[in-house]
Design a protein around this motif. Structure first.
Motif, mmCIF file in Angstrom:
data_model
loop_
_atom_site.group_PDB
_atom_site.id
_atom_site.type_symbol
_atom_site.label_atom_id
_atom_site.label_comp_id
_atom_site.label_asym_id
_atom_site.label_seq_id
_atom_site.Cartn_x
_atom_site.Cartn_y
_atom_site.Cartn_z
ATOM 1 N N TRP A 121 -7.474 -23.361 -29.783
ATOM 2 C CA TRP A 121 -6.022 -23.264 -30.001
ATOM 3 C C TRP A 121 -5.662 -21.967 -29.223
ATOM 4 O O TRP A 121 -5.914 -20.834 -29.491
ATOM 5 N N HIS A 122 -4.832 -22.244 -28.008
ATOM 6 C CA HIS A 122 -4.383 -21.082 -27.359
ATOM 7 C C HIS A 122 -2.972 -21.374 -26.674
ATOM 8 O O HIS A 122 -2.679 -22.470 -26.535
ATOM 9 N N GLN A 123 -2.283 -20.135 -26.203
ATOM 10 C CA GLN A 123 -1.377 -20.356 -25.141
ATOM 11 C C GLN A 123 -1.849 -19.861 -23.991
ATOM 12 O O GLN A 123 -2.500 -18.824 -23.831
ATOM 13 N N PHE A 207 0.957 -24.113 -27.641
ATOM 14 C CA PHE A 207 -0.450 -23.861 -28.046
ATOM 15 C C PHE A 207 -0.892 -25.035 -27.936
ATOM 16 O O PHE A 207 -0.332 -26.432 -28.228
ATOM 17 N N HIS A 208 -2.372 -25.293 -27.450
ATOM 18 C CA HIS A 208 -3.080 -26.314 -27.095
ATOM 19 C C HIS A 208 -4.524 -26.177 -27.367
ATOM 20 O O HIS A 208 -4.942 -24.947 -27.090
ATOM 21 N N ALA A 209 -5.251 -27.189 -27.303
ATOM 22 C CA ALA A 209 -6.554 -27.126 -27.867
ATOM 23 C C ALA A 209 -7.399 -28.497 -27.417
ATOM 24 O O ALA A 209 -6.646 -29.339 -27.281
ATOM 25 N N SER A 210 -8.660 -28.350 -27.236
ATOM 26 C CA SER A 210 -9.366 -29.754 -27.319
ATOM 27 C C SER A 210 -10.924 -29.319 -28.174
ATOM 28 O O SER A 210 -11.495 -28.224 -28.016
ATOM 29 N N ALA A 211 -11.131 -30.612 -28.775
ATOM 30 C CA ALA A 211 -12.202 -30.444 -29.511
ATOM 31 C C ALA A 211 -13.508 -30.962 -28.962
ATOM 32 O O ALA A 211 -13.377 -31.302 -27.673
ATOM 33 N N PRO A 218 -18.482 -37.206 -19.167
ATOM 34 C CA PRO A 218 -17.487 -35.993 -18.897
ATOM 35 C C PRO A 218 -16.163 -36.642 -19.206
ATOM 36 O O PRO A 218 -15.915 -37.644 -18.894
ATOM 37 N N ARG A 219 -15.401 -35.474 -19.591
ATOM 38 C CA ARG A 219 -13.803 -36.037 -19.593
ATOM 39 C C ARG A 219 -13.164 -34.968 -18.753
ATOM 40 O O ARG A 219 -13.296 -33.762 -18.758
ATOM 41 N N ARG A 220 -12.724 -35.651 -17.597
ATOM 42 C CA ARG A 220 -12.179 -34.757 -16.301
ATOM 43 C C ARG A 220 -10.508 -34.549 -16.595
ATOM 44 O O ARG A 220 -9.760 -35.542 -16.980
#
Ligand SMILES: O=C(O)CCC(=O)C(=O)O
Length: 257
Positions: A121-123, A207-211, A218-220
């Motif tokens: 998680w970050h800005q 704030f956003h993130a990815s697990a 792959p996820r592009r």
């Protein structure tokens, strides 16, 4: 026609911190950027090697960026790819008649590969050496995005805190060691399922993130960061930013297009 209508709803973005625009890209643009991804993978244009540590050197035991993401920063620089033209078309789709008021600050092609770690998680704003946050990130899916392959997660209204601290994306902790870390349960986190060409727009302070990507493919995604013209460079916000070679503190950002 739908695509000639301005897609960016600034009032909504300022209230909620994010927006979803299904089917933003025409198929021609999807094909062109997909082609850039494919060519990049085959080319000798290396992905970025480390995230930006805005004020310090990376801690000694920091792994390479490839442990959490494969990404190419500003592929518009490389003339063998039509990315400058693609960004120009996107600018018009996003801002329509207001296109002249906006500048492109950066472009990133993201490829989240199976087994790469969490992207914490970050800005985005604390990574930018800029004096105000009147901007928007446009993050466009190039594969179907689901929980399984690490679809982007967003914390609605988290932008209301303003720009806080740059995060070490490998650990989720603040880079300056002041103890800050993002508390998910304070927000109603969303993780929209997206199809190729669908866009998430978010504020630079959201704030956003990815697990992890738990699938075998792959996820592009194609992310572009836009600011309203008039924004100025402010060195103290991210003194290690690579742009310092070419710009003066306090000068007006010219942007890429
Ligand atoms: O694609 C991702 O998983 C991360 C994207 C991101 O953090 C960004 O666009 O700022």
């Amino acid at each position: 026609m739908k695509r000639e209508i301005q897609a960016f709803r600034q009032k909504h973005l300022l209230r909620e911190g994010w927006d979803l625009i299904p089917d933003l890209l025409p198929s021609t643009l999807i094909s062109s950027v997909t082609n850039t991804f494919e060519q990049l993978i085959k080319s000798n244009r290396n992905p970025s090697t480390q995230i930006l540590f805005t004020h310090n050197e990376p801690p000694e035991d920091t792994p390479p960026l490839s442990s959490i993401m494969t990404q190419w920063l500003n592929p518009w620089r490389w003339e063998e790819f039509p990315e400058k033209e693609n960004c120009k078309i996107l600018k018009h789709i996003l801002f329509g008649e207001e296109s002249n008021d906006w500048l492109l600050f950066q472009e990133i092609l993201f490829m989240k590969q199976p087994n790469q770690g969490d992207f914490h998680w970050h800005q985005d704003m604390p990574f930018f050496p800029l004096d105000n946050s009147d901007g928007v990130t446009c993050w466009i899916a190039f594969d179907k995005c689901t929980k399984e392959n690490g679809a982007l997660m967003i914390a609605p209204r988290s932008h209301l805190s303003g720009s806080l601290v740059s995060i070490n994306l490998h650990t989720g902790k603040s880079q300056d060691g002041n103890g800050f870390s993002f508390v998910q349960k304070d927000f109603n986190i969303v993780q929209p399922i997206l199809n190729p060409g669908d866009a998430l727009l978010f504020h630079p302070c959201t704030f956003h993130a990815s697990a992890k990507n738990l699938t075998k493919l792959p996820r592009r995604a194609w992310a572009t960061v836009w600011f309203r013209k008039g924004v100025k460079f402010k060195r103290q916000n991210a003194p290690n930013h690579p742009m310092w070679k070419d710009v003066k503190d306090g000068s007006i950002v010219q942007g890429i297009l």
